[in-house]
Design a protein around this motif. Structure first.
Motif, PDB file in Angstrom:
ATOM      1  N   SER A 231       0.828  -1.213   0.000  1.00 47.57           N
ATOM      2  CA  SER A 231       0.000   0.000   0.000  1.00 47.57           C
ATOM      3  C   SER A 231       0.858   1.257   0.000  1.00 47.57           C
ATOM      4  O   SER A 231       0.559   2.237  -0.701  1.00 47.57           O
ATOM      5  N   MET A 233       3.866   1.598  -1.184  1.00 46.04           N
ATOM      6  CA  MET A 233       4.487   1.772  -2.496  1.00 46.04           C
ATOM      7  C   MET A 233       3.484   2.337  -3.493  1.00 46.04           C
ATOM      8  O   MET A 233       3.803   3.231  -4.289  1.00 46.04           O
ATOM      9  N   ILE A 234       2.259   1.840  -3.458  1.00 45.41           N
ATOM     10  CA  ILE A 234       1.225   2.329  -4.374  1.00 45.41           C
ATOM     11  C   ILE A 234       0.912   3.794  -4.088  1.00 45.41           C
ATOM     12  O   ILE A 234       0.767   4.614  -5.012  1.00 45.41           O
ATOM     13  N   LYS A 235       0.837   4.157  -2.800  1.00 47.45           N
ATOM     14  CA  LYS A 235       0.556   5.547  -2.427  1.00 47.45           C
ATOM     15  C   LYS A 235       1.690   6.493  -2.822  1.00 47.45           C
ATOM     16  O   LYS A 235       1.503   7.707  -2.909  1.00 47.45           O
ATOM     17  N   SER A 236       2.869   5.932  -3.059  1.00 47.36           N
ATOM     18  CA  SER A 236       4.025   6.756  -3.432  1.00 47.36           C
ATOM     19  C   SER A 236       4.023   7.131  -4.915  1.00 47.36           C
ATOM     20  O   SER A 236       4.770   8.029  -5.327  1.00 47.36           O
ATOM     21  N   ILE A 237       3.197   6.456  -5.712  1.00 43.75           N
ATOM     22  CA  ILE A 237       3.238   6.669  -7.157  1.00 43.75           C
ATOM     23  C   ILE A 237       2.925   8.120  -7.524  1.00 43.75           C
ATOM     24  O   ILE A 237       3.698   8.784  -8.237  1.00 43.75           O
ATOM     25  N   LYS A 288       3.660  -6.710  -6.878  1.00 42.73           N
ATOM     26  CA  LYS A 288       2.967  -5.414  -6.826  1.00 42.73           C
ATOM     27  C   LYS A 288       3.942  -4.272  -6.547  1.00 42.73           C
ATOM     28  O   LYS A 288       3.752  -3.144  -7.025  1.00 42.73           O
ATOM     29  N   GLN A 291       5.501  -3.531  -9.867  1.00 46.09           N
ATOM     30  CA  GLN A 291       4.532  -2.867 -10.739  1.00 46.09           C
ATOM     31  C   GLN A 291       4.439  -1.380 -10.411  1.00 46.09           C
ATOM     32  O   GLN A 291       4.408  -0.527 -11.313  1.00 46.09           O
ATOM     33  N   ALA A 292       4.392  -1.057  -9.123  1.00 52.19           N
ATOM     34  CA  ALA A 292       4.322   0.344  -8.707  1.00 52.19           C
ATOM     35  C   ALA A 292       5.584   1.092  -9.111  1.00 52.19           C
ATOM     36  O   ALA A 292       5.529   2.225  -9.615  1.00 52.19           O
ATOM     37  N   ILE A 295       5.710   2.032 -12.818  1.00 50.61           N
ATOM     38  CA  ILE A 295       4.898   3.214 -13.170  1.00 50.61           C
ATOM     39  C   ILE A 295       5.705   4.489 -12.931  1.00 50.61           C
ATOM     40  O   ILE A 295       5.733   5.408 -13.762  1.00 50.61           O
TER      41      ILE A 295
END
Length: 335
Positions: A231, A233-237, A288, A291-292, A295
């Motif tokens: 989560s 890592m995804i929020k860091s995008i 995941k 993947q992040a 991006i």
């Protein structure tokens, strides 16, 4: 009549078991498949390893709790590339006949120089559980901890795991670790069947000595830490992409953007306590996480014509660099 306290304890035990089983079912749907070609490459390595075991006669017998089988004692230096993923034990089911080993026969391996002598038997029994369940790590772990509980050393054993290989708790929610068996071969093995009496005995043994609450709580806690890392890592995008854009307005130097992205990732990831990052599980996080990062990397390439890369070869090593407050990103010119 059961006391209220005992009923509450049993209810708590059942809830924890249900949570872990739900995690296993979910991860089973997401688990990767392995090709026959890759499996046979692994088998070639196993053949060489079996020859070494034969040459030095390092086979050992297990005879406890009404389980009887043989396993191969191997050394860390021989199997580093495997046990850095699997932990101190692994198993292989033979696809092609080899040196008296028939198709469908299993060889169990225990890396004895990674384990205190008193704990070796439990790692061996875990691998027997992998064989009986055709690679179900959760079943094998329940069998392992059933023996640990039966021998009254749960706290001692769990403490050792927590210190030396905490991801073992995390990986309780993973149905299959190693080997991943090609689907057609797995169907064949299911049709062949296992030793029915030993399978039934293992199931009864697990039921009589259920997975300790201490272990289940750690498994769920550590699994959540790994989900938090995803989560984060995804929020860091978004912030990383914005930092790349802002840096491009101020400077054409790709290193400026790199430092900003590195700062954002480090600060966000370290919202998880550095010590807790040691429970990172590649099997849960890697796909995941990458993947992040891809991006973010894509935004960087489009802006600077440079490729953003992790300095280390693995995510685990990258997390170590972050904990040590060291640079963990580099950029390279595409042309």
């Amino acid at each position: 009549m059961l006391s209220l306290q005992l009923r509450q304890e049993l209810s708590q035990q059942q809830k924890l078991e249900q949570k872990i089983e739900q995690k296993v079912e979910l991860n089973q749907k997401l688990s990767q498949k392995v090709s026959l070609e890759l499996y046979l490459e692994v088998e070639d390595f196993m053949k060489g390893l079996i020859r070494k075991v034969n040459n030095r006669n390092s086979w050992k017998n297990f005879n406890k709790h009404d389980f009887k089988f043989t396993y191969a004692a191997v050394k860390y230096a021989e199997v580093k590339h495997i046990v850095d993923v699997t932990g101190p034990g692994f198993a292989h089911c033979q696809y092609n006949m080899f040196d008296g080993i028939q198709r469908g026969d299993w060889t169990l391996f225990v890396v004895t120089d990674m384990i205190p002598t008193e704990f070796e038997q439990y790692v061996a029994l875990h691998e027997r559980g992998e064989q009986l369940s055709l690679g179900n790590h959760y079943f094998a772990s329940k069998l392992e901890f059933a023996a640990v509980g039966k021998d009254w050393i749960t706290k001692k054993y769990a403490s050792w795991i927590d210190q030396k290989m905490p991801t073992k708790f995390t990986d309780l929610t993973i149905p299959v670790l190693f080997p991943l068996i090609p689907d057609d071969f797995l169907d064949e093995l299911r049709n062949m069947g296992n030793d029915v009496d030993e399978q039934r005995h293992a199931e009864d043994f697990i039921e009589e000595n259920p997975l300790p609450e201490l272990v289940m709580k750690k498994a769920l806690t550590y699994e959540q830490i790994n989900q938090d890392l995803i989560s984060t890592m995804i929020k860091s995008i978004g912030p990383a992409q914005q930092a790349i854009y802002n840096a491009s307005l101020k400077s054409g130097d790709p290193n400026v953007a790199l430092l900003e992205v590195q700062k954002i990732l480090k600060n966000n990831i370290l919202t998880i306590h550095p010590k807790l990052l040691s429970v990172y599980s590649d099997k849960i996080v890697a796909e995941k996480f990458i993947q992040a990062f891809e991006i973010i990397k894509d935004s960087y390439i489009k802006t600077y014509d440079c490729s953003l890369q992790m300095k280390a070869d693995t995510i685990k090593e990258t997390l170590h660099l972050i904990r040590e407050n060291k640079p963990f990103l580099i950029y390279k010119n595409i042309n």
